[in-house]
Design a protein around this motif. Sequence first.
Motif, mmCIF file in Angstrom:
data_model
loop_
_atom_site.group_PDB
_atom_site.id
_atom_site.type_symbol
_atom_site.label_atom_id
_atom_site.label_comp_id
_atom_site.label_asym_id
_atom_site.label_seq_id
_atom_site.Cartn_x
_atom_site.Cartn_y
_atom_site.Cartn_z
ATOM 1 N N LEU A 193 7.267 6.150 -12.153
ATOM 2 C CA LEU A 193 7.236 5.011 -11.171
ATOM 3 C C LEU A 193 7.078 3.725 -11.935
ATOM 4 O O LEU A 193 5.786 3.520 -12.569
ATOM 5 N N THR A 194 7.989 2.845 -12.072
ATOM 6 C CA THR A 194 7.817 1.543 -12.642
ATOM 7 C C THR A 194 7.849 0.468 -11.864
ATOM 8 O O THR A 194 8.932 0.212 -10.996
ATOM 9 N N ILE A 195 6.786 -0.509 -11.792
ATOM 10 C CA ILE A 195 6.995 -1.651 -10.859
ATOM 11 C C ILE A 195 6.640 -2.827 -11.930
ATOM 12 O O ILE A 195 5.760 -2.894 -12.436
ATOM 13 N N LYS A 196 7.525 -3.602 -11.812
ATOM 14 C CA LYS A 196 7.312 -4.788 -12.631
ATOM 15 C C LYS A 196 7.807 -6.095 -12.322
ATOM 16 O O LYS A 196 8.689 -5.991 -11.216
ATOM 17 N N GLY A 197 8.131 -7.181 -12.923
ATOM 18 C CA GLY A 197 8.530 -8.397 -12.703
ATOM 19 C C GLY A 197 8.462 -9.260 -14.109
ATOM 20 O O GLY A 197 8.190 -8.685 -15.049
ATOM 21 N N THR A 198 8.941 -10.420 -13.820
ATOM 22 C CA THR A 198 8.798 -11.518 -14.912
ATOM 23 C C THR A 198 7.876 -12.838 -14.510
ATOM 24 O O THR A 198 7.538 -12.736 -13.391
ATOM 25 N N SER A 199 7.390 -13.513 -15.293
ATOM 26 C CA SER A 199 6.775 -14.758 -15.001
ATOM 27 C C SER A 199 7.350 -15.512 -13.925
ATOM 28 O O SER A 199 6.847 -16.268 -13.200
ATOM 29 N N ASN A 200 8.747 -15.459 -13.829
ATOM 30 C CA ASN A 200 9.445 -16.188 -13.042
ATOM 31 C C ASN A 200 9.949 -15.609 -11.715
ATOM 32 O O ASN A 200 10.080 -16.024 -10.676
ATOM 33 N N LYS A 201 9.845 -14.144 -11.670
ATOM 34 C CA LYS A 201 10.192 -13.484 -10.432
ATOM 35 C C LYS A 201 9.053 -12.118 -10.550
ATOM 36 O O LYS A 201 9.700 -11.229 -11.244
ATOM 37 N N ARG A 202 8.094 -12.482 -9.961
ATOM 38 C CA ARG A 202 7.070 -11.268 -9.721
ATOM 39 C C ARG A 202 7.508 -10.466 -8.687
ATOM 40 O O ARG A 202 8.155 -10.643 -7.833
ATOM 41 N N THR A 203 6.980 -9.249 -8.684
ATOM 42 C CA THR A 203 6.860 -8.402 -7.654
ATOM 43 C C THR A 203 5.515 -8.459 -6.839
ATOM 44 O O THR A 203 4.587 -8.782 -7.461
ATOM 45 N N LYS A 204 5.934 -8.610 -5.565
ATOM 46 C CA LYS A 204 4.735 -9.033 -4.475
ATOM 47 C C LYS A 204 4.448 -8.291 -3.479
ATOM 48 O O LYS A 204 5.432 -7.821 -2.877
ATOM 49 N N PHE A 205 3.171 -7.831 -3.272
ATOM 50 C CA PHE A 205 3.045 -7.071 -2.051
ATOM 51 C C PHE A 205 1.809 -7.831 -1.178
ATOM 52 O O PHE A 205 0.994 -8.128 -1.697
ATOM 53 N N TYR A 206 2.321 -8.129 -0.047
ATOM 54 C CA TYR A 206 1.532 -8.897 0.924
ATOM 55 C C TYR A 206 0.868 -8.041 1.888
ATOM 56 O O TYR A 206 1.474 -7.272 2.654
ATOM 57 N N GLY A 207 -0.243 -8.188 2.392
ATOM 58 C CA GLY A 207 -0.879 -7.840 3.647
ATOM 59 C C GLY A 207 -0.359 -8.760 5.023
ATOM 60 O O GLY A 207 0.455 -9.936 4.547
ATOM 61 N N LEU A 208 -0.677 -8.496 6.056
ATOM 62 C CA LEU A 208 -0.516 -9.443 7.142
ATOM 63 C C LEU A 208 -1.713 -10.434 7.238
ATOM 64 O O LEU A 208 -1.674 -11.641 6.488
ATOM 65 N N ASP A 209 -2.687 -10.444 7.834
ATOM 66 C CA ASP A 209 -3.816 -11.196 8.189
ATOM 67 C C ASP A 209 -4.888 -10.346 8.601
ATOM 68 O O ASP A 209 -4.954 -9.164 8.618
ATOM 69 N N SER A 210 -6.152 -11.177 8.940
ATOM 70 C CA SER A 210 -7.320 -10.503 9.190
ATOM 71 C C SER A 210 -7.177 -9.586 10.687
ATOM 72 O O SER A 210 -7.916 -8.715 11.046
ATOM 73 N N ASN A 211 -6.440 -10.149 11.389
ATOM 74 C CA ASN A 211 -5.874 -9.187 12.753
ATOM 75 C C ASN A 211 -5.295 -8.109 12.490
ATOM 76 O O ASN A 211 -5.362 -7.241 13.399
ATOM 77 N N ASN A 212 -4.544 -7.841 11.278
ATOM 78 C CA ASN A 212 -3.907 -6.532 11.122
ATOM 79 C C ASN A 212 -4.397 -5.974 9.698
ATOM 80 O O ASN A 212 -3.185 -6.146 8.722
ATOM 81 N N PRO A 213 -5.264 -5.613 9.598
ATOM 82 C CA PRO A 213 -5.644 -4.985 8.464
ATOM 83 C C PRO A 213 -4.630 -3.795 7.997
ATOM 84 O O PRO A 213 -4.388 -3.178 8.841
ATOM 85 N N ILE A 214 -4.503 -3.724 6.707
ATOM 86 C CA ILE A 214 -3.828 -2.527 6.265
ATOM 87 C C ILE A 214 -4.371 -1.260 6.455
ATOM 88 O O ILE A 214 -5.647 -0.942 5.857
#
Length: 333
Positions: free
Chosen positions: A260-281
């Motif tokens: 399993l390889t998860i990568k990016g570059t300085s110009n295009k990173r892989t990003k994982f975002y949560g929602l907000d405090s009302n929608n915790p993961i």
Amino acid sequence: MSIILVLALIAAASSSDKLKNNKITQQITVFGQSNSPCIWQISKNFAQIDVQSGKSPNISLALEQECNDGYEITLIDAEHIETITISKTVLVQISGQNTTSGKRMIIGGLSENSGEGEYIIRIDSASTGDIIVQNIEMREWNGGFIRCDGGKSVALRENVLIGGGSIVHNTDGILDISNCEFIGDGINILIDPFIIVMKGSINIINSYFRKGLFKGESDGCIVCCGTSTSCTIDGCEFIENKYDIGSSAVSVTTETCQMLTIKGTSNKRTKFYGLDSNNPIKGNFIKTVSSKIRSAITVQSQSSDNSGIRYLRFSECIFTNNKEFIVIGLKIW
């Protein structure tokens, strides 16, 4: 007199032979033409198939024509409705060409309320050629976009896919996805995974996954299961998704997947975002093999013979979450 008669008979025979030869030549030419058109334009404005000019009202009729060098099929309407099965041993390329500025060609199955368990494109197990589908937007319906049970390789480029269950990869070949966008039905409507990989390997580059709600051990944006062997995610973004208990953005549920390889570059990173405090993961960003640990990332090997994932790579990635970051039992660099 007899000499003249003989000459006349010879001339008649020669003329007859020429007519026969011309007829045979015409037959060969027509047969050759039925095999030669590899470039097709598809439009509902074409009343019937025209082999000479490479025009057809639908994709299925074009694929029925023999072609030894592959098919380059272009959909030239703003919208096209059809479901197809590909069982070819040569390249099949399907491209959308919407002349409206900034718009992709839209493709759909049947009606918007139909299609449960169906797919717009099915690649049959008999297919051994390469498949390319590009510059297409899937219209909303209850079915998926593509199911691959065959094909040497499948490449999806610059497509917009709406709803869960869009892609099922069930063949030993390679699935390459680049510059695509996956959009769910919002964070209040539960959907199936955008991508399910049951066999082979998958590479996903510069793609977006958003507005999906997932719940359960085998649910998430990308699920590698069955006998899949590897998964690479490069420069992708997972945003505006809601992960309920057991689900994750990337989930590996099989011991056969060893990379399993998860990568990016300085110009295009892989990003994982949560929602907000009302929608915790409540689920995970990344998970391999089922685990009860509710963290941003969980990796747990349940194999005594070390046949599970041996390496997990992260490079140029961003994780936005208010929970702890946990990785268990793997070498990371």
